[in-house]
Scaffold this active site. Sequence first.
Site, PDB file in Angstrom:
ATOM      1  N   THR A  51       0.933  -6.783   1.744  1.00  0.00           N
ATOM      2  CA  THR A  51       0.154  -7.307   2.801  1.00  0.00           C
ATOM      3  C   THR A  51      -1.353  -7.096   2.867  1.00  0.00           C
ATOM      4  O   THR A  51      -2.277  -7.992   2.950  1.00  0.00           O
ATOM      5  CB  THR A  51       0.963  -6.851   4.083  1.00  0.00           C
ATOM      6  OG1 THR A  51       2.051  -7.169   4.460  1.00  0.00           O
ATOM      7  CG2 THR A  51      -0.213  -7.720   5.534  1.00  0.00           C
ATOM      8  N   LYS A 107      -8.717 -11.299   4.358  1.00  0.00           N
ATOM      9  CA  LYS A 107      -9.242 -11.354   5.500  1.00  0.00           C
ATOM     10  C   LYS A 107     -10.817 -11.028   5.815  1.00  0.00           C
ATOM     11  O   LYS A 107     -11.687 -11.569   6.070  1.00  0.00           O
ATOM     12  CB  LYS A 107      -8.521 -10.823   6.526  1.00  0.00           C
ATOM     13  CG  LYS A 107      -9.083 -10.553   8.107  1.00  0.00           C
ATOM     14  CD  LYS A 107      -9.975  -9.418   8.662  1.00  0.00           C
ATOM     15  CE  LYS A 107      -9.499  -8.017   7.934  1.00  0.00           C
ATOM     16  NZ  LYS A 107      -8.565  -7.448   8.772  1.00  0.00           N
ATOM     17  N   TYR A 111      -5.460  -8.238  16.880  1.00  0.00           N
ATOM     18  CA  TYR A 111      -6.268  -7.903  16.050  1.00  0.00           C
ATOM     19  C   TYR A 111      -6.490  -9.142  15.057  1.00  0.00           C
ATOM     20  O   TYR A 111      -7.450  -9.677  14.957  1.00  0.00           O
ATOM     21  CB  TYR A 111      -5.680  -6.807  14.933  1.00  0.00           C
ATOM     22  CG  TYR A 111      -5.691  -5.601  15.197  1.00  0.00           C
ATOM     23  CD1 TYR A 111      -6.595  -4.707  14.615  1.00  0.00           C
ATOM     24  CD2 TYR A 111      -4.575  -5.190  15.955  1.00  0.00           C
ATOM     25  CE1 TYR A 111      -6.504  -3.443  14.932  1.00  0.00           C
ATOM     26  CE2 TYR A 111      -4.822  -3.375  16.501  1.00  0.00           C
ATOM     27  CZ  TYR A 111      -5.826  -2.931  15.778  1.00  0.00           C
ATOM     28  OH  TYR A 111      -5.670  -1.507  16.162  1.00  0.00           O
ATOM     29  N   ILE A 112      -5.218  -9.780  14.721  1.00  0.00           N
ATOM     30  CA  ILE A 112      -5.536 -11.093  13.652  1.00  0.00           C
ATOM     31  C   ILE A 112      -6.089 -12.154  14.341  1.00  0.00           C
ATOM     32  O   ILE A 112      -6.923 -12.906  14.001  1.00  0.00           O
ATOM     33  CB  ILE A 112      -3.730 -11.236  13.119  1.00  0.00           C
ATOM     34  CG1 ILE A 112      -3.409 -10.107  12.385  1.00  0.00           C
ATOM     35  CG2 ILE A 112      -4.034 -12.750  12.491  1.00  0.00           C
ATOM     36  CD1 ILE A 112      -2.032 -10.354  11.923  1.00  0.00           C
ATOM     37  N   SER A 124       0.676  -1.140   0.098  1.00  0.00           N
ATOM     38  CA  SER A 124      -0.097  -0.236  -0.124  1.00  0.00           C
ATOM     39  C   SER A 124       1.004   1.264   0.061  1.00  0.00           C
ATOM     40  O   SER A 124       0.683   2.290  -0.763  1.00  0.00           O
ATOM     41  CB  SER A 124      -0.831   0.237   1.327  1.00  0.00           C
ATOM     42  OG  SER A 124      -1.669  -1.006   1.302  1.00  0.00           O
TER      43      SER A 124
HETATM   44  P1  NDP Z   1      -1.033  -7.762  17.652  1.00  0.00           P
HETATM   45  O1  NDP Z   1       0.241  -6.938  18.244  1.00  0.00           O
HETATM   46  O2  NDP Z   1      -2.093  -6.922  17.682  1.00  0.00           O
HETATM   47  O3  NDP Z   1      -1.110  -8.865  18.704  1.00  0.00           O
HETATM   48  C1  NDP Z   1      -0.127  -9.674  19.181  1.00  0.00           C
HETATM   49  C2  NDP Z   1      -0.730 -10.725  20.078  1.00  0.00           C
HETATM   50  O4  NDP Z   1       0.244 -11.847  20.473  1.00  0.00           O
HETATM   51  C3  NDP Z   1      -0.872 -10.252  21.553  1.00  0.00           C
HETATM   52  O5  NDP Z   1      -2.013 -10.796  22.161  1.00  0.00           O
HETATM   53  C4  NDP Z   1       0.410 -10.680  22.351  1.00  0.00           C
HETATM   54  O6  NDP Z   1       0.063 -10.762  23.344  1.00  0.00           O
HETATM   55  C5  NDP Z   1       0.593 -11.999  21.702  1.00  0.00           C
HETATM   56  N1  NDP Z   1       2.172 -12.246  21.824  1.00  0.00           N
HETATM   57  C6  NDP Z   1       3.052 -11.844  21.234  1.00  0.00           C
HETATM   58  N2  NDP Z   1       4.260 -12.219  21.433  1.00  0.00           N
HETATM   59  C7  NDP Z   1       3.776 -13.573  22.063  1.00  0.00           C
HETATM   60  C8  NDP Z   1       4.553 -14.715  22.313  1.00  0.00           C
HETATM   61  N3  NDP Z   1       5.909 -14.592  22.455  1.00  0.00           N
HETATM   62  N4  NDP Z   1       3.970 -15.508  22.985  1.00  0.00           N
HETATM   63  C9  NDP Z   1       2.424 -15.655  23.037  1.00  0.00           C
HETATM   64  N5  NDP Z   1       1.826 -14.342  22.608  1.00  0.00           N
HETATM   65  C10 NDP Z   1       2.546 -13.481  22.184  1.00  0.00           C
HETATM   66  O7  NDP Z   1      -0.387  -8.460  16.385  1.00  0.00           O
HETATM   67  P2  NDP Z   1      -1.278  -8.978  15.477  1.00  0.00           P
HETATM   68  O8  NDP Z   1      -0.321 -10.279  14.789  1.00  0.00           O
HETATM   69  O9  NDP Z   1      -2.698  -9.442  15.826  1.00  0.00           O
HETATM   70  O10 NDP Z   1      -1.418  -8.020  14.232  1.00  0.00           O
HETATM   71  C11 NDP Z   1      -0.203  -7.548  13.741  1.00  0.00           C
HETATM   72  C12 NDP Z   1      -0.612  -6.008  13.563  1.00  0.00           C
HETATM   73  O11 NDP Z   1      -1.333  -5.851  12.558  1.00  0.00           O
HETATM   74  C13 NDP Z   1      -1.554  -5.228  14.498  1.00  0.00           C
HETATM   75  O12 NDP Z   1      -1.010  -4.521  15.448  1.00  0.00           O
HETATM   76  C14 NDP Z   1      -2.067  -4.257  13.592  1.00  0.00           C
HETATM   77  O13 NDP Z   1      -1.230  -3.138  13.691  1.00  0.00           O
HETATM   78  C15 NDP Z   1      -2.056  -4.772  12.244  1.00  0.00           C
HETATM   79  N6  NDP Z   1      -3.308  -5.454  11.918  1.00  0.00           N
HETATM   80  C16 NDP Z   1      -4.617  -4.508  11.634  1.00  0.00           C
HETATM   81  C17 NDP Z   1      -5.688  -5.158  11.523  1.00  0.00           C
HETATM   82  C18 NDP Z   1      -6.820  -4.009  11.407  1.00  0.00           C
HETATM   83  O14 NDP Z   1      -6.756  -2.926  11.026  1.00  0.00           O
HETATM   84  N7  NDP Z   1      -8.099  -4.444  11.460  1.00  0.00           N
HETATM   85  C19 NDP Z   1      -5.885  -6.512  11.296  1.00  0.00           C
HETATM   86  C20 NDP Z   1      -4.857  -7.197  11.603  1.00  0.00           C
HETATM   87  C21 NDP Z   1      -3.648  -6.746  11.753  1.00  0.00           C
HETATM   88  P3  NDP Z   1       0.017  -9.476  24.713  1.00  0.00           P
HETATM   89  O15 NDP Z   1      -1.217  -8.858  24.562  1.00  0.00           O
HETATM   90  O16 NDP Z   1       0.371 -10.036  26.067  1.00  0.00           O
HETATM   91  O17 NDP Z   1       1.241  -8.606  24.299  1.00  0.00           O
END
Ligand code: NDP
Length: 449
Positions: free
Chosen positions: A42, A51, A177-178, A15
């Site tokens: 992406t 998605k 989010y995902i 994008s």
């Molecule tokens: P996020 O950062 O939103 O969430 C990551 C999740 O994984 C959290 O719950 C985190 O836990 C957990 N986590 C991270 N590391 C570990 C680990 N080592 N072991 C276990 N759990 C872990 O990431 P996503 O992958 O969901 O999405 C990535 C980014 O993509 C988002 O931040 C967003 O910016 C973008 N996105 C936006 C969307 C939209 O606008 N609708 C849709 C999809 C993605 P904890 O909470 O404890 O840190």
Amino acid sequence: MKNYDYDLIVIGAGSGGVRASRLAAGYGAKVAIIEESRYGGTCVIRGCVPKKILVYGSMFASSIEDSRGFGWSLTSSKHNWESLIGAKDKELDRLENIYINMLKNAGVDLIAGQAKVCSENIVEVKGRKYSASKILIAVGGKPFIPDFPGKEFVITSNEALDLKACPKNIIIVGGGYIALEFAGIFNSLGAKVDIVLRSNKVLTGFDLDIRDTITSELNKRGILIHNNQSIKSLEKNKNGQLKLELSRTTLISEKVMFATGRKPNTCGLGIKEVGVNLDKNGAVLVDAMNCSSIKSIFAIGDVTDRINLTPVAINEGRVFAETFYNKNPLRLDYDNIASAVFSQPQIATVGLTEEQARIDFELDIYFSRFNPMKNTISGRNEPTMMKIIVDKKTDKVLGCHMVGDDAAEIIQGIAIALKCGATKKQFDETVGIHPTSAEEFVTMRQIKS
Ligand code: NDP
């Protein structure tokens, strides 16, 4: 002035990269864009678009259920996963072609292959070197999976979008989010879904009322959330089932998906070697002009790990092109950027959470939980939640949060009001549209005690 092949080489046709290239070329710059995979990045190929198509596809399940209260009796409502994936793939092909044509029509040269930055003005692709006055890194990010035994058996959102069949059961690790979006897709299409969290709540960083409301709604839809778990190991049984050993329980499932965040795609790009400063996760460190520590190398989008959203990357691309190719220096304002989680029910939010706002302001909180009109007839037990956070002293609205149908569509409009610095009085003076859920945002009068 040195003689370069190009004024601008953009690495990554997602994008942000596409927007920057098209605009810069439109302003007369000689531009090339390098892409190793498909055009669209992406958002178009592996994220937002596919998605959302799956979200739309899966949401018919609740519409079919809800229709009964309105007099419909559907005898068969079997879902065909292959047909949904086929329709999704066809749409991605269409969009990718549009991206390619837009770039070509703008006069951008398309270079296919993996880019390696060799010096501050030279990029190599398949052994051929190209020089440019400026290089823009827009390579995005990729799923991050922590290390543990059995990691090779997991899927990420990339593979989840292309499964051959909808799984009967799936464990999703992560609560961002995902994770929530895919939990909704699979749950609505009939899979048993378990969510595994390392912390005690989903959606870290969101308003607490959002986090609690969505937890309760996911539970009601049959999604089990396992809090405070760490991952021990993953094994594949003889029958192909996966056994996920957690610190406090063991789960068995057909698929295990990790949605544990994303990492900038800078590994192997060569930029660190030429002196571009990266943070500990590999993100390119840039200033307000998107310039890295090397003055000819810039970066925008997820690779900078600022706010990882498509419209942010697009706007960073616009700001970059305006600044350097249209003599119109701009800076992106990162305040009050709205976002949505396309979970089921949907979440959308703009501005500060109550927890963030309490640090600097004395607050009036307006909170509403109500049964939307459609549910009174369908019988669905899924209240909508809305919340307005107001600075007591100035009456300025600092944040709005919502869980419920059409939350993203509603909050997009509210975001304009916040961008204009609207007060609660101005919200109150706005006449609502009746009957809608959205009108609740202009009729909430009771301060939460
Ligand atoms: P996020 O950062 O939103 O969430 C990551 C999740 O994984 C959290 O719950 C985190 O836990 C957990 N986590 C991270 N590391 C570990 C680990 N080592 N072991 C276990 N759990 C872990 O990431 P996503 O992958 O969901 O999405 C990535 C980014 O993509 C988002 O931040 C967003 O910016 C973008 N996105 C936006 C969307 C939209 O606008 N609708 C849709 C999809 C993605 P904890 O909470 O404890 O840190």
